[in-house]
Design an enzyme around this catalytic site. Structure first.
Site, short mmCIF file in Angstrom:
data_model
loop_
_atom_site.label_atom_id
_atom_site.label_comp_id
_atom_site.label_asym_id
_atom_site.label_seq_id
_atom_site.Cartn_x
_atom_site.Cartn_y
_atom_site.Cartn_z
N ASN A 87 -51.95 -34.98 -12.09
CA ASN A 87 -53.08 -34.91 -13.01
C ASN A 87 -53.72 -33.53 -12.88
O ASN A 87 -53.95 -33.06 -11.76
CB ASN A 87 -54.11 -36.00 -12.68
CG ASN A 87 -53.54 -37.40 -12.90
OD1 ASN A 87 -52.80 -37.62 -13.85
ND2 ASN A 87 -53.86 -38.33 -12.00
N VAL A 96 -59.57 -35.33 -7.45
CA VAL A 96 -59.64 -34.53 -6.23
C VAL A 96 -59.01 -33.17 -6.53
O VAL A 96 -57.84 -33.09 -6.90
CB VAL A 96 -58.92 -35.22 -5.06
CG1 VAL A 96 -59.02 -34.35 -3.81
CG2 VAL A 96 -59.51 -36.60 -4.80
N HIS A 100 -52.11 -32.40 -6.00
CA HIS A 100 -51.38 -33.49 -5.36
C HIS A 100 -50.42 -34.12 -6.35
O HIS A 100 -50.69 -34.20 -7.55
CB HIS A 100 -52.32 -34.55 -4.77
CG HIS A 100 -53.38 -35.02 -5.72
ND1 HIS A 100 -54.51 -34.27 -6.01
CD2 HIS A 100 -53.48 -36.16 -6.46
CE1 HIS A 100 -55.25 -34.94 -6.87
NE2 HIS A 100 -54.65 -36.08 -7.19
P1 AMP Z 1 -56.35 -37.85 -9.07
O1 AMP Z 1 -57.07 -38.69 -10.06
O2 AMP Z 1 -54.99 -37.41 -9.53
O3 AMP Z 1 -57.19 -36.69 -8.58
O4 AMP Z 1 -56.05 -38.79 -7.85
C1 AMP Z 1 -56.82 -38.84 -6.69
C2 AMP Z 1 -56.29 -39.96 -5.85
O5 AMP Z 1 -56.73 -39.78 -4.53
C3 AMP Z 1 -56.72 -41.36 -6.30
O6 AMP Z 1 -55.57 -42.14 -6.58
C4 AMP Z 1 -57.49 -41.87 -5.08
O7 AMP Z 1 -57.31 -43.25 -4.88
C5 AMP Z 1 -56.91 -41.04 -3.95
N1 AMP Z 1 -57.78 -40.86 -2.79
C6 AMP Z 1 -59.07 -40.46 -2.78
N2 AMP Z 1 -59.53 -40.38 -1.52
C7 AMP Z 1 -58.49 -40.72 -0.71
C8 AMP Z 1 -58.33 -40.83 0.70
N3 AMP Z 1 -59.35 -40.57 1.55
N4 AMP Z 1 -57.12 -41.20 1.19
C9 AMP Z 1 -56.12 -41.48 0.35
N5 AMP Z 1 -56.20 -41.39 -0.99
C10 AMP Z 1 -57.37 -41.03 -1.51
#
Ligand code: AMP
Length: 115
Positions: A87, A96, A100
């Protein structure tokens, strides 16, 4: 460069279900899995978004995809298939801002986007 929760996970400052780490990338299970397998693969050196990558990031990007493929095999989802998602920024739904790669599988994932 802004630090995020993923940078803290890479450095071991915040706990996560870590499943792989090498000199370039770290992989851990998503805290809110959207499928039986939901793994995040991140560069150890944070790049905020896919739109920020440069030529020097190419080895890391290649490693992220190869690690995803290897982890899919380890989670036994390679035969049935899986999906990789990055994303990017607001319209991409990025939450985030530490680049990733999502590895999703373990059930039929349906169409790529809702109609
Ligand atoms: P995005 O929307 O592509 O930025 O995805 C961010 C992802 O990070 C989401 O699927 C969240 O569930 C995941 N996420 C956020 N905080 C954590 C964490 N502390 N450990 C593992 N996954 C996380």
């Amino acid at each position: 460069m802004t630090d995020t929760i993923f940078g803290q996970i890479v450095r071991g400052e915040v706990s996560a279900e870590l499943i792989y780490q090498d000199e370039l990338v770290t992989a851990f299970r998503d805290i809110q899995p959207q499928a039986p397998t939901h793994i995040l693969i991140v560069p150890n050196d944070p790049v905020p978004t896919l739109a920020d990558v440069t030529e020097s990031d190419e080895p890391t990007l290649g490693r992220m995809i190869r690690v995803a493929s290897n982890l899919a095999e380890k989670d036994y989802i390679d035969k049935e298939g899986y999906r990789l998602i990055i994303n990017c920024r607001d319209h991409g739904g990025q939450e985030v801002y530490h680049l990733h790669l999502h590895l999703l599988g373990g059930r039929p994932l349906g169409k790529m986007l809702p109609n």
